[in-house]
Design an enzyme around this catalytic site. Structure first.
Site, PDB file in Angstrom:
ATOM      1  CG  ASN A   1      93.553  -8.842  39.773  1.00 55.57           C
ATOM      2  OD1 ASN A   1      93.606  -7.569  39.679  1.00 55.57           O
ATOM      3  ND2 ASN A   1      92.514  -9.471  38.724  1.00 55.57           N
TER       4      ASN A   1
ATOM      5  CG  HIS B   1      86.639 -19.856  38.614  1.00 57.19           C
ATOM      6  ND1 HIS B   1      85.116 -20.440  38.349  1.00 57.19           N
ATOM      7  CD2 HIS B   1      86.684 -18.521  38.709  1.00 57.19           C
ATOM      8  CE1 HIS B   1      84.755 -19.066  38.208  1.00 57.19           C
ATOM      9  NE2 HIS B   1      85.586 -18.122  38.241  1.00 57.19           N
TER      10      HIS B   1
HETATM   11  P1  NAP Z   1      84.292  -4.762  40.600  1.00 54.84           P
HETATM   12  O1  NAP Z   1      82.635  -4.196  40.868  1.00 54.84           O
HETATM   13  O2  NAP Z   1      84.964  -4.041  39.510  1.00 54.84           O
HETATM   14  O3  NAP Z   1      84.807  -4.354  41.901  1.00 54.84           O
HETATM   15  C1  NAP Z   1      86.237  -4.433  42.070  1.00 54.84           C
HETATM   16  C2  NAP Z   1      86.819  -4.216  43.517  1.00 54.84           C
HETATM   17  O4  NAP Z   1      88.286  -4.163  43.424  1.00 54.84           O
HETATM   18  C3  NAP Z   1      86.296  -2.602  43.803  1.00 54.84           C
HETATM   19  O5  NAP Z   1      86.246  -2.600  45.446  1.00 54.84           O
HETATM   20  C4  NAP Z   1      87.453  -1.859  43.704  1.00 54.84           C
HETATM   21  O6  NAP Z   1      87.671  -0.761  44.292  1.00 54.84           O
HETATM   22  C5  NAP Z   1      88.597  -3.095  43.897  1.00 54.84           C
HETATM   23  N1  NAP Z   1      90.001  -2.492  43.232  1.00 54.84           N
HETATM   24  C6  NAP Z   1      89.964  -2.408  41.891  1.00 54.84           C
HETATM   25  N2  NAP Z   1      91.241  -2.037  41.597  1.00 54.84           N
HETATM   26  C7  NAP Z   1      92.047  -1.917  42.727  1.00 54.84           C
HETATM   27  C8  NAP Z   1      93.287  -1.645  43.013  1.00 54.84           C
HETATM   28  N3  NAP Z   1      94.311  -1.495  42.132  1.00 54.84           N
HETATM   29  N4  NAP Z   1      93.600  -1.702  44.285  1.00 54.84           N
HETATM   30  C9  NAP Z   1      92.660  -2.179  45.253  1.00 54.84           C
HETATM   31  N5  NAP Z   1      91.420  -2.507  45.051  1.00 54.84           N
HETATM   32  C10 NAP Z   1      90.991  -2.313  43.901  1.00 54.84           C
HETATM   33  O7  NAP Z   1      84.352  -6.292  40.291  1.00 54.84           O
HETATM   34  P2  NAP Z   1      83.489  -7.396  41.026  1.00 54.84           P
HETATM   35  O8  NAP Z   1      82.540  -7.725  40.045  1.00 54.84           O
HETATM   36  O9  NAP Z   1      82.903  -7.166  42.307  1.00 54.84           O
HETATM   37  O10 NAP Z   1      84.512  -8.657  40.878  1.00 54.84           O
HETATM   38  C11 NAP Z   1      85.622  -8.514  41.826  1.00 54.84           C
HETATM   39  C12 NAP Z   1      86.598  -9.733  41.651  1.00 54.84           C
HETATM   40  O11 NAP Z   1      85.962 -10.888  42.026  1.00 54.84           O
HETATM   41  C13 NAP Z   1      86.918 -10.054  40.241  1.00 54.84           C
HETATM   42  O12 NAP Z   1      88.470 -10.361  39.996  1.00 54.84           O
HETATM   43  C14 NAP Z   1      86.221 -10.719  39.455  1.00 54.84           C
HETATM   44  O13 NAP Z   1      86.816 -11.495  38.533  1.00 54.84           O
HETATM   45  C15 NAP Z   1      86.078 -11.906  40.738  1.00 54.84           C
HETATM   46  N6  NAP Z   1      85.001 -12.888  40.418  1.00 54.84           N
HETATM   47  C16 NAP Z   1      85.360 -14.191  40.970  1.00 54.84           C
HETATM   48  C17 NAP Z   1      84.383 -15.246  40.997  1.00 54.84           C
HETATM   49  C18 NAP Z   1      84.714 -16.680  41.357  1.00 54.84           C
HETATM   50  O14 NAP Z   1      83.785 -17.493  41.195  1.00 54.84           O
HETATM   51  N7  NAP Z   1      85.924 -16.777  41.795  1.00 54.84           N
HETATM   52  C19 NAP Z   1      83.012 -14.824  40.638  1.00 54.84           C
HETATM   53  C20 NAP Z   1      82.836 -13.593  40.414  1.00 54.84           C
HETATM   54  C21 NAP Z   1      83.743 -12.672  40.494  1.00 54.84           C
HETATM   55  P3  NAP Z   1      87.109   0.666  44.082  1.00 54.84           P
HETATM   56  O15 NAP Z   1      85.639   0.685  44.151  1.00 54.84           O
HETATM   57  O16 NAP Z   1      87.988   1.631  44.912  1.00 54.84           O
HETATM   58  O17 NAP Z   1      87.696   0.847  42.572  1.00 54.84           O
END
Ligand code: NAP
Length: 312
Positions: free
Chosen positions: A99, A178
């Site tokens: 990431n 976190h």
């Molecule tokens: P998700 O539904 O799997 O979405 C992931 C996103 O990242 C999609 O837009 C995907 O694009 C993109 N992506 C994946 N691989 C990529 C790459 N190699 N290059 C560029 N873009 C890429 O995940 P989510 O549930 O939305 O979660 C997103 C992130 O937020 C995760 O890291 C999760 O752990 C984090 N999160 C953090 C918190 C916090 O409190 N900090 C809370 C919840 C989630 P495509 O659609 O094109 O595949």
């Protein structure tokens, strides 16, 4: 405000887009993703216009899959939710490295194009905030992560339910990572302005169970419904609203420390004042000895990960 979401095709990105689009301060919302997700983004845009109309908001919504990210020009905030999830057998360090490369690629381009604020959501969020900060040309006020804001909200709900009070009566926060080593601050927890430890029923509060639950809430939600998006999206919009309305609230966000709390060169969740400029002040509070020790342990763990991703 003009706000971009990189990773808008994902669960957290799209849920954030829905909530943001309805906010009265929104003028332009840019949904950014990879070329392979163009149809999804176009569909999301159409759906969002319906949501916006229903909320009587007037925001413009744009889609971009341009790898050069020209569309972030003049953005007030760029929210990054892009990242791969941790899969079976993948270590935390491996996840952080994968990431971090994604984050580095985006942040370098953004900071060449415009002077903005970067709001990191991708996990491990403290480490990704650090990577975003060191790869950008921005001041630390401009780069921050969701940190333990969502964890603090989860803790707040649990306390309100236990004491059977309205959620607004509870003031609390969790600092640190976190993740596994987050630190609940009982010394900064009150109900109706009264320190929590003064309540008769405090002795029955199942603190360890509550914290275990908060730590694993995200995983549990993902296991049950395939993704945790509404809670994170709502927490993200809280932060954006503080900036848009210059609210000067104290939230617990991941921020770069340069000597505060005796720590340097890492990002970690601490109380910060949030306003129009982003992180307007890092609030150093006195911690009880056990809280301080736990916080330093948490910082030590994050720092190791930060070092792993520093030069990749
Ligand atoms: P998700 O539904 O799997 O979405 C992931 C996103 O990242 C999609 O837009 C995907 O694009 C993109 N992506 C994946 N691989 C990529 C790459 N190699 N290059 C560029 N873009 C890429 O995940 P989510 O549930 O939305 O979660 C997103 C992130 O937020 C995760 O890291 C999760 O752990 C984090 N999160 C953090 C918190 C916090 O409190 N900090 C809370 C919840 C989630 P495509 O659609 O094109 O595949």
């Amino acid at each position: 405000m003009k706000i971009a979401i990189i990773g808008a095709s994902g669960k957290v990105g799209s849920a954030t887009a829905v909530l943001l689009a309805k906010e009265p301060f929104m003028k332009d919302l840019v949904l950014i993703g990879r070329e392979k997700s163009l149809n999804k983004l176009e569909g999301l845009k159409m759906d969002l216009y319906d949501a916006v109309a229903g909320a009587r908001s007037d925001a413009n919504i744009y889609v971009s899959t341009d790898e050069n990210l020209k569309c972030v020009e003049d953005c007030d905030i760029v929210i990054i939710t892009s990242g791969v999830p941790r899969t079976e057998g993948m270590s935390r360090v491996e996840l952080a490295k994968i990431n971090a490369k994604i984050v580095k690629n985006y942040v370098k381009k953004i900071s060449e194009i415009t002077d903005t604020k970067i709001f990191m959501i991708t996990n491990p969020v403290d480490v990704m905030t650090y990577k975003a900060y060191i790869e950008s040309s921005y001041n630390r006020e401009q780069v921050f992560g969701l940190g333990t804001h969502l964890d603090s909200l989860r803790f707040k709900v649990a306390i309100a339910k236990f004491f059977k009070v309205h959620i607004d009566e509870v003031r609390t926060r969790i600092i640190g990572e976190h993740g596994e080593t987050m630190v609940p601050l009982l010394s900064a927890t009150s109900i109706g302005g009264i320190p929590i430890e003064k309540f008769n029923n405090f002795k029955n509060l199942p603190l360890d169970d509550i914290i275990e639950d908060v730590k694993h809430k995200g995983e549990k939600i993902i296991k049950l419904k395939g993704g945790s998006e509404f809670g994170p999206a709502s927490a993200i919009v809280n932060v954006v609203r503080c900036i848009a309305n210059n609210e000067k609230r104290l939230l617990t966000l991941s921020t770069y420390l340069d000597g505060e709390y005796g720590l340097k060169d890492l990002c970690i969740g601490v109380p910060v004042k949030v306003g129009r400029e982003g992180i307007e002040e890092i609030v150093e509070i006195e911690l009880k000895e056990d809280e301080r020790n736990a916080f330093l342990k948490s910082a030590e763990r994050i720092k190791k990960y930060c070092e792993e991703v520093k030069y990749i």
